[in-house]
Write a protein that holds these residues in place. Structure first.
Motif, PDB file in Angstrom:
ATOM      1  N   ALA A 175       0.007  -9.756 -16.752  1.00  8.82           N
ATOM      2  CA  ALA A 175       0.112  -9.204 -15.400  1.00  8.82           C
ATOM      3  C   ALA A 175      -0.114  -7.700 -15.461  1.00  8.82           C
ATOM      4  O   ALA A 175       0.383  -7.016 -16.360  1.00  8.82           O
ATOM      5  CB  ALA A 175       1.472  -9.525 -14.810  1.00  8.82           C
ATOM      6  N   LYS A 176      -0.875  -7.172 -14.499  1.00 14.93           N
ATOM      7  CA  LYS A 176      -1.185  -5.743 -14.499  1.00 14.93           C
ATOM      8  C   LYS A 176      -0.320  -4.975 -13.504  1.00 14.93           C
ATOM      9  O   LYS A 176       0.357  -4.025 -13.853  1.00 14.93           O
ATOM     10  CB  LYS A 176      -2.666  -5.524 -14.200  1.00 14.93           C
ATOM     11  N   THR A 177      -0.332  -5.401 -12.242  1.00 14.81           N
ATOM     12  CA  THR A 177       0.478  -4.713 -11.241  1.00 14.81           C
ATOM     13  C   THR A 177       0.698  -5.623 -10.042  1.00 14.81           C
ATOM     14  O   THR A 177      -0.021  -6.614  -9.859  1.00 14.81           O
ATOM     15  CB  THR A 177      -0.200  -3.405 -10.782  1.00 14.81           C
ATOM     16  N   MET A 178       1.694  -5.312  -9.243  1.00 16.25           N
ATOM     17  CA  MET A 178       1.940  -6.010  -7.980  1.00 16.25           C
ATOM     18  C   MET A 178       1.831  -4.978  -6.862  1.00 16.25           C
ATOM     19  O   MET A 178       2.438  -3.912  -6.927  1.00 16.25           O
ATOM     20  CB  MET A 178       3.323  -6.671  -7.979  1.00 16.25           C
ATOM     21  N   ILE A 179       1.050  -5.299  -5.837  1.00 14.44           N
ATOM     22  CA  ILE A 179       0.826  -4.371  -4.725  1.00 14.44           C
ATOM     23  C   ILE A 179       1.472  -4.922  -3.465  1.00 14.44           C
ATOM     24  O   ILE A 179       1.085  -5.991  -2.994  1.00 14.44           O
ATOM     25  CB  ILE A 179      -0.676  -4.152  -4.485  1.00 14.44           C
ATOM     26  N   PRO A 180       2.455  -4.219  -2.886  1.00 14.97           N
ATOM     27  CA  PRO A 180       3.028  -4.636  -1.596  1.00 14.97           C
ATOM     28  C   PRO A 180       2.094  -4.198  -0.465  1.00 14.97           C
ATOM     29  O   PRO A 180       2.299  -3.159   0.174  1.00 14.97           O
ATOM     30  CB  PRO A 180       4.366  -3.903  -1.563  1.00 14.97           C
ATOM     31  N   ALA A 181       1.067  -4.977  -0.205  1.00 15.13           N
ATOM     32  CA  ALA A 181      -0.026  -4.546   0.660  1.00 15.13           C
ATOM     33  C   ALA A 181       0.288  -4.630   2.148  1.00 15.13           C
ATOM     34  O   ALA A 181      -0.107  -3.759   2.922  1.00 15.13           O
ATOM     35  CB  ALA A 181      -1.273  -5.378   0.345  1.00 15.13           C
ATOM     36  N   HIS A 182       1.012  -5.684   2.564  1.00 21.11           N
ATOM     37  CA  HIS A 182       1.268  -5.908   3.992  1.00 21.11           C
ATOM     38  C   HIS A 182       2.660  -6.501   4.189  1.00 21.11           C
ATOM     39  O   HIS A 182       3.261  -7.036   3.243  1.00 21.11           O
ATOM     40  CB  HIS A 182       0.219  -6.866   4.581  1.00 21.11           C
ATOM     41  N   ASP A 183       3.139  -6.418   5.431  1.00 24.79           N
ATOM     42  CA  ASP A 183       4.437  -7.012   5.761  1.00 24.79           C
ATOM     43  C   ASP A 183       4.331  -8.521   5.946  1.00 24.79           C
ATOM     44  O   ASP A 183       5.293  -9.252   5.699  1.00 24.79           O
ATOM     45  CB  ASP A 183       5.003  -6.382   7.038  1.00 24.79           C
TER      46      ASP A 183
END
Length: 444
Positions: A175-183
């Motif tokens: 795993a590289k990263t987790m992006i909280p992109a939207h609600d």
């Protein structure tokens, strides 16, 4: 075509359309056949590279300009077949425990997406090298694979309640990263050609965001609309990475220009003290709610196209054809639209050509299926080991990968391959895209 798990892209009567990774060809499946088209002269003609009779398909992925295609039929939705269309042979097939919802390819990896798991294959020998299990329920098979071998990243939803994007390194298998992109949950994701950026849209569909896939930082925020929520069905970077195009269940296609120089200036430079407009804007927005100031800072569409009707799924792409930038819209009602892209913001895109994808033409290489030779093995029982031009070592590795991958099981009969050392070179060259049309002969 029959409906599959409620997916709108395979509802009855629709045509399946899909661009390859670098927008040089288009795959089209209709009832009982599928075709591959070259896009090199799409301004005037649509050249059919290949056509064959087959079971109804709902997934086709071609590997760049190579002779390899990955297909899934409606008759056997749990089986993936990788075929050599120039040789009209099946290279291998794999069966999974559940319906295959998406297949993605690049020159290093092949990804198979199920509702709650992802399988990563090494494309050189089709061995399962990693399995991502117990992913959040992903009924639409939403995932993206970078076309870049240098930044070979896989993206998929990290939540069923929020718009989280999980970025996975498909080469180093971590795993590289987790992006909280939207609600709200994700509706569309797409990598840039280099794999260093990822665009996202949520089920609300009003805002599109672009992030760095390396560290998850937000690079752009683009406003698709204010008045209504929509379902975005296609999100794609241009091959030059300067534009982003989106289509939805409405009749409008939006094109955004990604001005990276302006974004860098905003990050590294502040408004000068004598720039009273900038000062006023900053002062006024400081008293407004965050939701309102976000609207002021979001980019608007550079250009747009209005199509005849809403409610039709459309796949969009922007590429350079004969040194001209073109917007291509492949519609699942059976048409391919070609538009020019204006150089001035707000100007209209001009329609250059509309191709009917359901018509036969003289450019087709029409391969007929007879009782003794089934093209691509779609109606045959040819196994991975029975395909000409497949090395026995690769076949054995593919068979062993069924155990390593859990649910991914090869239907190969080990030891039945007719390919020798030259056949291995033939398959490797086909992956690279330089396989001659006639194919290499196998040795015993």
């Amino acid at each position: 075509m029959m409906s599959l798990l409620g997916r709108p892209d395979v509802d009855a009567g629709e045509v399946f359309v899909n661009f390859n990774q670098n927008i040089t060809s288009l795959a089209v499946a209709t009832s009982g056949s599928y075709s591959l088209y070259s896009l090199g002269s799409v301004d005037s003609t649509l050249d059919k590279i290949y056509n064959t009779k087959c079971d109804d398909l709902f997934l086709i992925e071609r590997l760049f300009e190579s002779s390899l295609v990955a297909i899934v039929s409606q008759r056997a939705p749990r089986k993936l077949k990788v075929c050599h269309f120039k040789k009209q042979s099946e290279i291998c097939n794999y069966s999974y425990s559940n319906t295959i919802l998406a297949v993605k390819l690049n020159r290093e990896r092949l990804i198979v997406c199920l509702e709650e798991s992802l399988y990563i294959h090494n494309i050189q020998d089709m061995k399962v090298v990693h399995t991502i299990r117990d992913t959040p329920c992903n009924q639409l098979g939403l995932c993206a694979l970078s076309s870049s071998s240098e930044h070979c990243y896989l993206a998929y939803p990290g939540s069923v309640t929020a718009g989280e994007v999980q970025i996975f390194d498909a080469i180093n298998l971590h795993a590289k990263t987790m992006i909280p992109a939207h609600d709200t949950p994700l509706a569309a994701i797409a990598f840039s050609p280099s794999g260093t950026e990822i665009a996202t849209a949520s089920e609300r569909g009003t805002v599109i965001r672009v992030f760095s896939s390396q560290d998850g930082s937000r690079l752009f925020e683009l406003r698709r609309g204010l008045k209504r929520c929509v379902s975005i069905v296609s999100l794609s970077f241009s091959t030059c990475a300067e534009y982003l195009v989106s289509s939805s269940n409405t009749e409008t296609v939006h094109i955004f220009r990604l001005d990276r120089s302006a974004a860098e200036n905003n990050d590294h430079g502040k408004q000068s003290s004598d720039d009273w407009m900038g000062f006023l804007s900053k002062t006024v927005t400081s008293y407004l709610p965050t939701q309102v100031t976000d609207v002021f800072s979001q980019g608007r569409a550079f250009a747009s196209v209005t199509l005849p009707e809403a409610g039709v799924r459309r796949m969009c792409a922007i590429t350079t054809i004969q040194k001209q930038l073109r917007l291509l819209i492949a519609s699942q009602d059976g048409y391919l639209y070609v538009y020019s892209i204006p150089s001035i913001e707000g100007a209209e895109c001009q329609l250059i050509k509309r191709h009917d994808l359901r018509l036969d033409d003289s450019y087709a290489m029409d391969v007929k299926v007879d009782s003794t030779h089934h093209a691509l093995g779609l109606n045959s029982n040819v196994s991975i080991g029975g395909a000409a031009g497949v090395p026995s070592a690769a076949a054995a590795a593919a068979a062993a990968s069924g155990g390593a991958g859990g649910d991914g099981k090869s239907t190969e009969k080990p030891g039945s391959s007719t390919g020798g050392g030259n056949a291995g070179a033939s398959y490797a060259s086909a992956v690279k895209g330089d396989e001659p049309a006639g194919g290499a002969s196998s040795s015993t």
